[in-house]
Design a protein around this motif. Structure first.
Motif, short mmCIF file in Angstrom:
data_model
loop_
_atom_site.label_atom_id
_atom_site.label_comp_id
_atom_site.label_asym_id
_atom_site.label_seq_id
_atom_site.Cartn_x
_atom_site.Cartn_y
_atom_site.Cartn_z
N LEU A 1 -6.03 6.12 -11.76
CA LEU A 1 -6.06 4.73 -11.54
C LEU A 1 -4.49 4.55 -11.85
O LEU A 1 -4.03 3.73 -11.51
N GLN B 1 -1.37 -2.44 0.62
CA GLN B 1 -2.45 -3.08 0.19
C GLN B 1 -3.48 -2.22 -0.93
O GLN B 1 -3.19 -0.92 -0.73
N VAL B 2 -4.26 -2.59 -1.62
CA VAL B 2 -5.12 -2.01 -2.66
C VAL B 2 -5.86 -0.74 -1.81
O VAL B 2 -6.07 0.27 -1.95
N ASP B 3 -6.44 -1.43 -0.58
CA ASP B 3 -7.25 -0.16 0.22
C ASP B 3 -6.40 0.78 0.83
O ASP B 3 -6.91 1.80 1.48
N LEU C 1 1.48 0.66 -6.63
CA LEU C 1 1.05 -0.74 -6.01
C LEU C 1 2.08 -1.74 -6.90
O LEU C 1 2.87 -2.46 -6.10
N ASN C 2 2.61 -1.38 -8.14
CA ASN C 2 3.61 -1.98 -8.88
C ASN C 2 5.02 -1.98 -8.06
O ASN C 2 5.86 -2.89 -7.98
N ARG D 1 5.35 -3.85 -4.86
CA ARG D 1 5.72 -5.21 -5.00
C ARG D 1 7.16 -5.35 -5.33
O ARG D 1 7.67 -6.24 -4.74
N PHE E 1 -2.27 5.18 -8.93
CA PHE E 1 -2.16 4.10 -8.08
C PHE E 1 -1.58 2.93 -8.46
O PHE E 1 -1.15 1.94 -7.59
N LYS E 2 -1.75 2.55 -9.57
CA LYS E 2 -1.42 1.21 -10.09
C LYS E 2 0.12 1.22 -10.12
O LYS E 2 0.82 0.05 -9.74
N HIS F 1 -12.25 0.58 -7.68
CA HIS F 1 -10.93 0.14 -7.63
C HIS F 1 -10.05 0.26 -6.64
O HIS F 1 -9.49 -0.28 -5.82
N TYR F 2 -10.31 1.41 -5.96
CA TYR F 2 -9.73 2.16 -4.98
C TYR F 2 -10.65 2.82 -3.90
O TYR F 2 -11.39 3.46 -4.78
#
Length: 238
Positions: A135, A153-155, A142-143, A146, A138-139, A179-180
């Motif tokens: 997690l 996307q999360v997926d 994702l950050n 951005r 992946f977080k 979550h994913y």
């Protein structure tokens, strides 16, 4: 994924078994001694009789050897060395990732989006501590996307489980899946290759290696049973 790439995966998988799994399996079989087994004399005699109809030294040896060499031993070897196969998978598909916590990147054959995938061996092969690690990776990705204004996307961040069925996934995987996405077995390989039969083809190919290498497993097992039976007799049976 084209036919050549899919065949490259199959050949890479066969080479993984040829150079890693089979040598380790044979080494463990040849090196086994009676002292390597934790013997419950009540159970082993029962199992020998259940399996062979008697409690002779040969039957006891079979009751000891079959579960070890056809189950525990090979499953352990496969799990311990799975990262080798994952690395080869990334190499032959040209999808290796340089992102921390991501094994391969590929265009999903189902939804057409680029996936950032961490690969795992089977449906029971992660522990509770792995949840936070996955997690966190992946977080972070994702950050970063951005900040870099990437279309992520999360997926698009997934865990790919190489074998098994979705209903076999452990609680740890199901926690991650909240979550994913976690894609298991046939679902994962279809997204990677676009072929809903590829999972079965790959599994069958692994078995073909034994014939290609001319390995007579039944003879090797029979020889080891004779060795163990002799040890059992020398100990006055179990």
């Amino acid at each position: 994924m084209n036919k050549k790439q899919k065949q490259s995966i199959i050949e890479s998988g066969k080479e993984y078994f040829r150079t890693i799994i089979i040598p380790n399996h044979l080494k463990k079989l040849k090196g086994l001694k009676l002292k390597d087994f934790k013997v419950n004399p009540f159970l082993v005699n029962y199992l020998a009789a259940f399996l062979c109809g008697d409690t002779s030294s040969t039957s006891v040896a079979k009751a000891l050897l079959y579960p070890r060499i056809l189950g525990t031993s090979i499953n352990t070897s496969f799990g311990q060395n799975i990262q080798v196969f994952i690395s080869r998978l990334a190499e032959v598909t040209g999808n290796a990732s340089g992102i921390d916590g991501v094994d391969i990147e590929f265009i999903d054959a189902i939804d057409g989006r680029r996936k950032y995938c961490q690969c795992k061996a089977g449906p029971q092969t992660i522990n509770k501590d792995d949840i936070a690690t996955i997690l966190s990776h992946f977080k972070h990705l994702l950050n970063k996307s951005r900040i870099d204004k990437l279309s992520l996307q999360v997926d698009d961040m997934i865990v790919g489980v190489l074998y098994g069925d979705p209903n076999e996934l452990s609680y740890n995987y199901r926690t991650i899946d909240s979550h994913y996405p976690v894609y298991c077995g046939k679902d994962f390989w279809e997204r990677l290759t676009g072929d809903n039969l590829f999972y079965q083809q790959l599994a069958k190919a692994f078995g073909e290696v034994v014939e290609e290498e001319g390995i007579d497993g039944s003879m090797l097992i029979s020889e080891k049973i004779e060795e163990l039976a002799k040890e059992i007799e020398e100990r006055g049976n179990l």
